[in-house]
Design an enzyme around this catalytic site. Structure first.
Site, PDB file in Angstrom:
ATOM      1  N   ARG A  78     -43.776  -3.070  53.419  1.00 14.46           N
ATOM      2  CA  ARG A  78     -44.899  -2.137  53.226  1.00 14.46           C
ATOM      3  C   ARG A  78     -45.716  -2.000  54.511  1.00 14.46           C
ATOM      4  O   ARG A  78     -46.162  -0.901  54.867  1.00 14.46           O
ATOM      5  CB  ARG A  78     -45.776  -2.631  52.076  1.00 14.46           C
ATOM      6  CG  ARG A  78     -46.963  -1.719  51.750  1.00 14.46           C
ATOM      7  CD  ARG A  78     -47.594  -2.120  50.428  1.00 14.46           C
ATOM      8  NE  ARG A  78     -48.697  -1.231  50.079  1.00 14.46           N
ATOM      9  CZ  ARG A  78     -49.984  -1.555  50.191  1.00 14.46           C
ATOM     10  NH1 ARG A  78     -50.329  -2.753  50.648  1.00 14.46           N
ATOM     11  NH2 ARG A  78     -50.927  -0.699  49.843  1.00 14.46           N
ATOM     12  N   HIS A  95     -40.076   0.200  46.293  1.00 14.94           N
ATOM     13  CA  HIS A  95     -40.818  -0.340  45.153  1.00 14.94           C
ATOM     14  C   HIS A  95     -39.915  -1.043  44.146  1.00 14.94           C
ATOM     15  O   HIS A  95     -40.349  -1.373  43.048  1.00 14.94           O
ATOM     16  CB  HIS A  95     -41.619   0.767  44.464  1.00 14.94           C
ATOM     17  CG  HIS A  95     -42.889   1.109  45.173  1.00 14.94           C
ATOM     18  ND1 HIS A  95     -43.768   2.071  44.727  1.00 14.94           N
ATOM     19  CD2 HIS A  95     -43.444   0.600  46.312  1.00 14.94           C
ATOM     20  CE1 HIS A  95     -44.797   2.145  45.553  1.00 14.94           C
ATOM     21  NE2 HIS A  95     -44.618   1.274  46.532  1.00 14.94           N
TER      22      HIS A  95
END
Length: 324
Positions: free
Chosen positions: A68, A199
């Site tokens: 991320r 994700h």
């Protein structure tokens, strides 16, 4: 559950082809090469891998956190390590931006790897390149594919909190917004859908999915009830839930299977499968893990090739948290 810990020869070949294609376009892009440090710091990949392996062994979630961080770096004036800069009395960095504050984590992991790289090859490898390698290793260590990372980035001497606030899609984003914001970075709708597969690992705070589990109708009832157990209507904003309840720390294609089952955690997740233009691709990824892996690799190389705008002052930082 299918994972991708051992990529096929075809996938590795595809990754190499993608790298060659990306590096072939434009003067800026040609500055990057997987062999950039082959003579000046040949051990860099080994050092980064060792550091990431240690971090992920201690906490599997850290792999998702570093991945991320790389996304959030690249979406703000290219992959230049700007997210790593600390604020000072005369400088405001990106760590305090809305999408990053009390959310982006793992800076100490990059610091530790940087220290090891500096001990081996002083003032040679940029923090931006270390982060790019670390993100690749994070994916692979969690069971995902691997690829050749083009190297040769430099670290920016500045950062932009305003661009971090403007350029990073939020958890409530619509499909149109996601396509537009990725498009601004030169990434296609297909790239966006593939990169969203990140994700398949990691966690989100209750405050970012509360609205979805209490007010939205395109959600599996039992899934909503499960998430409400640890995310009350008020309070508990920082309570965590996995993006993928099936295999929360395995990089696989379960994220897309969840979307088809209306079990996307964030509003922005479920937007990829909600009667829109990406539905067919989500279905494809949900049943074809190799296709997802190949497209994810291609999109990661493409995103990783984003460089700072012309005129940006750059250097190889000795400390990733501050300019030299």
């Amino acid at each position: 559950m299918v994972t991708f810990a051992r990529p096929t020869t075809a996938l590795v070949a595809l990754a190499a082809a993608v790298v060659a294609a990306v590096l072939g376009g434009g003067a800026e892009a040609q500055q990057l090469s997987p062999n950039f440090y082959s003579s000046t710091c040949p051990s860099v990949a080994t050092i980064v891998r060792r550091g990431m392996a240690s971090a992920v062994q201690k906490e599997a979630r850290m792999g998702a956190s570093i991945l991320r961080m790389f996304f959030h770096d690249c979406f703000v004036n290219g992959c230049d390590g700007s997210i790593l800069l600390d604020d000072t009395p005369t400088f405001t960095g990106e760590k305090g931006a809305g999408p990053n504050a009390n959310s982006v984590r793992g800076f100490e992991v990059i610091d530790a790897i940087k220290a090891q790289v500096e001990a081996s090859c002083t003032a040679t490898v940029s923090c931006a390149d270390i982060l790019a390698l670390a993100a690749r290793d994070a994916v692979n260590l969690l069971g995902g594919p691997t690829w050749s990372v083009p190297l040769g980035r430099k670290d920016s001497r500045t950062a932009s909190q305003s661009l971090a606030n403007a350029n990073l899609p939020g958890p409530g984003s619509s499909l149109a917004t996601l396509v537009s914001m990725f498009g601004t970075q030169g990434l296609s709708a297909r790239d966006m859908t593939a990169l969203s597969g990140a994700h398949t690992v990691g966690r989100s705070q209750c405050q970012f999915f509360r609205g979805r589990i209490y007010t939205e109708s395109n959600i599996n009832g039992s899934f909503a009830a499960l998430r409400r157990r640890t995310c009350p209507r008020s309070g508990g904003d920082g309570n965590l839930a996995p993006f993928d309840a099936q295999t929360p720390d395995a990089f696989d294609n379960a994220y897309y299977q969840n979307l088809v089952a209306r079990k996307g955690l964030l509003h922005s997740d479920q937007e990829l499968f909600n009667g829109g233009a990406q539905d067919a691709l989500v279905r494809q990824y949900s049943s074809n893990p190799s296709q997802f892996a190949a497209d994810f690799v291609a999109a990661m190389v493409k995103m990783g090739n984003l460089l700072p705008s012309a005129g940006t002052r750059t250097e190889v930082r000795l400390n990733c948290r501050k300019v030299n």
